[in-house]
Design a protein around this motif. Structure first.
Motif, PDB file in Angstrom:
ATOM      1  N   ARG A 214      10.520   3.149   2.831  1.00 28.81           N
ATOM      2  CA  ARG A 214      11.814   3.073   2.170  1.00 28.81           C
ATOM      3  C   ARG A 214      12.585   1.890   2.750  1.00 28.81           C
ATOM      4  O   ARG A 214      12.716   1.773   3.968  1.00 28.81           O
ATOM      5  CB  ARG A 214      12.606   4.360   2.396  1.00 28.81           C
ATOM      6  CG  ARG A 214      11.915   5.608   1.863  1.00 28.81           C
ATOM      7  CD  ARG A 214      12.664   6.873   2.264  1.00 28.81           C
ATOM      8  NE  ARG A 214      12.026   8.076   1.737  1.00 28.81           N
ATOM      9  CZ  ARG A 214      12.413   9.312   2.023  1.00 28.81           C
ATOM     10  NH1 ARG A 214      13.457   9.506   2.847  1.00 28.81           N
ATOM     11  NH2 ARG A 214      11.777  10.350   1.501  1.00 28.81           N
ATOM     12  N   THR A 215      13.089   1.025   1.894  1.00 32.36           N
ATOM     13  CA  THR A 215      13.764  -0.172   2.374  1.00 32.36           C
ATOM     14  C   THR A 215      15.237  -0.188   1.968  1.00 32.36           C
ATOM     15  O   THR A 215      15.625   0.434   0.975  1.00 32.36           O
ATOM     16  CB  THR A 215      13.081  -1.439   1.819  1.00 32.36           C
ATOM     17  OG1 THR A 215      13.149  -1.423   0.386  1.00 32.36           O
ATOM     18  CG2 THR A 215      11.621  -1.499   2.251  1.00 32.36           C
ATOM     19  N   ALA A 216      16.020  -0.915   2.760  1.00 32.00           N
ATOM     20  CA  ALA A 216      17.458  -1.081   2.505  1.00 32.00           C
ATOM     21  C   ALA A 216      18.157   0.262   2.358  1.00 32.00           C
ATOM     22  O   ALA A 216      18.932   0.488   1.422  1.00 32.00           O
ATOM     23  CB  ALA A 216      17.696  -1.959   1.279  1.00 32.00           C
ATOM     24  N   VAL A 217      17.879   1.153   3.299  1.00 32.16           N
ATOM     25  CA  VAL A 217      18.499   2.486   3.295  1.00 32.16           C
ATOM     26  C   VAL A 217      19.826   2.399   4.040  1.00 32.16           C
ATOM     27  O   VAL A 217      19.846   2.024   5.219  1.00 32.16           O
ATOM     28  CB  VAL A 217      17.581   3.524   3.954  1.00 32.16           C
ATOM     29  CG1 VAL A 217      18.242   4.899   3.935  1.00 32.16           C
ATOM     30  CG2 VAL A 217      16.227   3.564   3.251  1.00 32.16           C
ATOM     31  N   PRO A 218      20.949   2.743   3.416  1.00 35.76           N
ATOM     32  CA  PRO A 218      22.245   2.655   4.111  1.00 35.76           C
ATOM     33  C   PRO A 218      22.359   3.697   5.209  1.00 35.76           C
ATOM     34  O   PRO A 218      21.843   4.813   5.090  1.00 35.76           O
ATOM     35  CB  PRO A 218      23.261   2.894   2.988  1.00 35.76           C
ATOM     36  CG  PRO A 218      22.509   3.655   1.947  1.00 35.76           C
ATOM     37  CD  PRO A 218      21.096   3.167   2.011  1.00 35.76           C
ATOM     38  N   GLU A 219      23.020   3.309   6.289  1.00 37.24           N
ATOM     39  CA  GLU A 219      23.264   4.234   7.397  1.00 37.24           C
ATOM     40  C   GLU A 219      24.521   5.041   7.089  1.00 37.24           C
ATOM     41  O   GLU A 219      25.637   4.526   7.139  1.00 37.24           O
ATOM     42  CB  GLU A 219      23.430   3.456   8.707  1.00 37.24           C
ATOM     43  CG  GLU A 219      22.191   2.697   9.141  1.00 37.24           C
ATOM     44  CD  GLU A 219      21.065   3.627   9.565  1.00 37.24           C
ATOM     45  OE1 GLU A 219      21.354   4.803   9.896  1.00 37.24           O
ATOM     46  OE2 GLU A 219      19.911   3.181   9.558  1.00 37.24           O
ATOM     47  N   LEU A 220      24.339   6.303   6.792  1.00 37.69           N
ATOM     48  CA  LEU A 220      25.481   7.125   6.380  1.00 37.69           C
ATOM     49  C   LEU A 220      26.382   7.491   7.546  1.00 37.69           C
ATOM     50  O   LEU A 220      27.532   7.846   7.349  1.00 37.69           O
ATOM     51  CB  LEU A 220      24.972   8.394   5.696  1.00 37.69           C
ATOM     52  CG  LEU A 220      24.173   8.162   4.408  1.00 37.69           C
ATOM     53  CD1 LEU A 220      23.764   9.486   3.801  1.00 37.69           C
ATOM     54  CD2 LEU A 220      24.968   7.344   3.420  1.00 37.69           C
ATOM     55  N   ASN A 221      25.854   7.424   8.773  1.00 39.35           N
ATOM     56  CA  ASN A 221      26.696   7.764   9.919  1.00 39.35           C
ATOM     57  C   ASN A 221      27.551   6.587  10.366  1.00 39.35           C
ATOM     58  O   ASN A 221      28.291   6.675  11.323  1.00 39.35           O
ATOM     59  CB  ASN A 221      25.839   8.256  11.091  1.00 39.35           C
ATOM     60  CG  ASN A 221      24.797   7.225  11.509  1.00 39.35           C
ATOM     61  OD1 ASN A 221      24.689   6.174  10.879  1.00 39.35           O
ATOM     62  ND2 ASN A 221      24.057   7.535  12.547  1.00 39.35           N
ATOM     63  N   ASP A 222      27.421   5.461   9.678  1.00 40.84           N
ATOM     64  CA  ASP A 222      28.243   4.296   9.977  1.00 40.84           C
ATOM     65  C   ASP A 222      29.128   4.038   8.759  1.00 40.84           C
ATOM     66  O   ASP A 222      28.846   3.173   7.935  1.00 40.84           O
ATOM     67  CB  ASP A 222      27.366   3.080  10.283  1.00 40.84           C
ATOM     68  CG  ASP A 222      28.184   1.875  10.707  1.00 40.84           C
ATOM     69  OD1 ASP A 222      27.627   0.758  10.739  1.00 40.84           O
ATOM     70  OD2 ASP A 222      29.381   2.043  11.001  1.00 40.84           O
ATOM     71  N   ALA A 223      30.182   4.820   8.665  1.00 39.57           N
ATOM     72  CA  ALA A 223      31.017   4.789   7.459  1.00 39.57           C
ATOM     73  C   ALA A 223      32.291   3.979   7.668  1.00 39.57           C
ATOM     74  O   ALA A 223      33.271   4.166   6.963  1.00 39.57           O
ATOM     75  CB  ALA A 223      31.375   6.217   7.052  1.00 39.57           C
ATOM     76  N   MET A 224      32.305   3.080   8.652  1.00 40.32           N
ATOM     77  CA  MET A 224      33.490   2.272   8.907  1.00 40.32           C
ATOM     78  C   MET A 224      33.819   1.422   7.684  1.00 40.32           C
ATOM     79  O   MET A 224      32.953   0.790   7.093  1.00 40.32           O
ATOM     80  CB  MET A 224      33.269   1.375  10.122  1.00 40.32           C
ATOM     81  CG  MET A 224      33.127   2.130  11.424  1.00 40.32           C
ATOM     82  SD  MET A 224      32.954   1.024  12.846  1.00 40.32           S
ATOM     83  CE  MET A 224      34.519   0.167  12.752  1.00 40.32           C
ATOM     84  N   GLY A 225      35.076   1.429   7.325  1.00 37.29           N
ATOM     85  CA  GLY A 225      35.505   0.658   6.167  1.00 37.29           C
ATOM     86  C   GLY A 225      35.423   1.421   4.869  1.00 37.29           C
ATOM     87  O   GLY A 225      35.901   0.926   3.837  1.00 37.29           O
TER      88      GLY A 225
END
Length: 307
Positions: A214-225
Motif C-alpha cells: 500500500r503506497t501513499a497511506v496518510p498518517e491518521l495520528n498526525d492530524a496537525m493542521g
C-alpha cells in the motif's frame, strides 16, 4: 535464498517503480548483490530514479532490454548504479559487499504487442543469468495486463527456473479505486493468476507468492493542521478502505507493508538516503517503510505463513 521479485500494478502512479528502486537500494546496503530490470518497456525511467542522467529515459544504441528481448542484441546493457549516478551521496553510500546493477530499457522502445517462443527463451536466459550472479533481482513490469506480465509468468514456468524463488508484489495507492484495481490485476480472467495458470503455474502456489504494498497511506495520528471534522472524516474513510481491502482479499495478512505520504516523492522520484532525513528534507518514516519492506521481502516466514 535467490529471489526474483516482480513488481506489478494495475494502474500507473502507484509508486511501484520508486518504491521498488528504494527497496533494491536498501537491500544492497545490507550487503546483497541486487539487479534491477526495467521491464516498463514503454516508459523506462529507472535510470532517472537512480539519478543517472544519461539513461534517465532509457539507454540508446539498441542495447537495452527491449532490443535484447527482440533478439537485436546479444545481451542487454548493465549499469552500476553507484558508479554512474550523478548524485554524489548515492555513489558514496555503499556496503562493502553490496552491489546494485541496473539493466535499463531502450530509449526508443515501446510496449510489446505479441509474445513468441524466442522472446520467452531470451527472457528465461536473462532471469537465469541474474539468478546465478545476484542475490535478488527486481523486475519492474509495465502497469496493467501487459505483455511484460505474460512474459514474466511464461519464463518463470520454464524448467530452467524451476528451483527459483519468485515473489510478486502488487502495488496500489490507498484509495477505493486502486484497491479494486489491485484485486482485478490478480483475480480477473486475464490477471496474474489466470495468465499464470495458462502458462502452467499452479494457481495456489502462485497466489501464495503474492503480497500487496500500500503506497501513499496518510498518517491518521498526525492530524496537525486538520480541523476536527476533517480528521474524523479521514478516520472514517480509512476504516472503509480497510473493509474494502478485506472484501477484495487484500487484507493485512497478505500485505507486505505500506509507505506513507512523502512530500519529496510527490515532487521527484528518487532514492531517499539517510542524508535526506538528516537534512530534514525527507521524513524518517519513509526510509523506515522502505527498510521494513526490504526486510520483510527477504523474510521467509512472511511468505510461508500462507503456504
Amino acid at each position: 535464498m535467490i529471489v526474483l521479485v516482480f513488481s506489478a500494478s494495475d494502474k500507473g502512479g502507484t509508486g511501484r517503480s520508486v518504491t521498488s528502486c528504494n527497496m533494491a537500494y536498501w537491500l544492497s546496503m545490507t550487503g546483497l548483490k541486487v539487479a534491477y530490470l526495467d521491464f516498463d518497456f514503454g516508459s523506462p525511467t529507472a535510470g532517472g530514479t537512480f539519478e543517472i542522467s544519461r539513461i534517465d529515459t532509457g539507454i540508446g544504441d539498441g542495447i537495452g532490454l527491449h532490443s535484447y528481448l527482440l533478439g537485436d542484441s546479444g545481451f542487454p546493457a548493465r549499469v552500476s548504479v553507484r558508479s554512474e549516478t550523478d548524485r554524489v551521496e548515492l555513489s558514496q553510500s555503499r556496503h562493502p559487499s553490496g552491489r546494485l546493477v541496473l539493466f535499463p530499457g531502450d530509449h526508443s522502445g515501446s510496449e510489446f504487442t505479441t509474445l513468441d517462443d524466442p522472446m520467452v527463451r531470451r527472457c528465461t536466459a536473462l532471469f537465469a543469468t541474474c539468478e546465478q550472479e545476484f542475490d535478488v533481482t527486481f523486475v519492474d513490469l509495465s502497469a496493467g495486463r501487459s505483455i511484460a506480465l505474460a512474459l514474466a509468468l511464461s519464463a518463470t514456468r520454464s524448467a530452467q527456473l524451476a528451483e527459483t524463488v519468485s515473489r510478486w508484489l502488487i502495488f496500489h495507492r490507498w484509495t477505493r479505486q486502486h484497491i479494486v484495481a489491485g484485486h482485478s490485476l490478480v483475480y480477473d480472467e486475464h490477471g496474474v493468476l489466470g495468465t499464470g495458470v495458462e502458462w502452467g503455474h499452479d494457481r495456489e502456489q502462485l497466489r501464495n507468492s503474492i503480497r500487496y504494498v500500500r503506497t501513499a497511506v496518510p498518517e491518521l495520528n498526525d492530524a496537525m493542521g486538520l480541523r476536527p471534522a476533517q480528521a474524523a472524516w479521514l478516520q472514517r474513510q480509512h476504516d472503509t478502505l480497510n473493509r474494502a481491502a478485506i472484501r477484495n482479499e487484500m487484507g493485512s495478512t497478505v500485505v507486505l507493508g505500506r509507505t506513507p505520504v512523502e512530500p519529496v516523492l510527490q515532487c521527484r522520484e528518487q532514492v531517499i538516503l539517510d542524508i535526506d532525513v538528516s537534512a530534514r528534507i525527507a521524513n524518517p518514516e519513509t526510509v523506515d517503510a522502505f527498510r521494513h519492506l526490504a526486510t520483510r521481502l527477504m523474510n521467509r516466514a512472511v511468505w510461508e505463513r500462507l503456504e
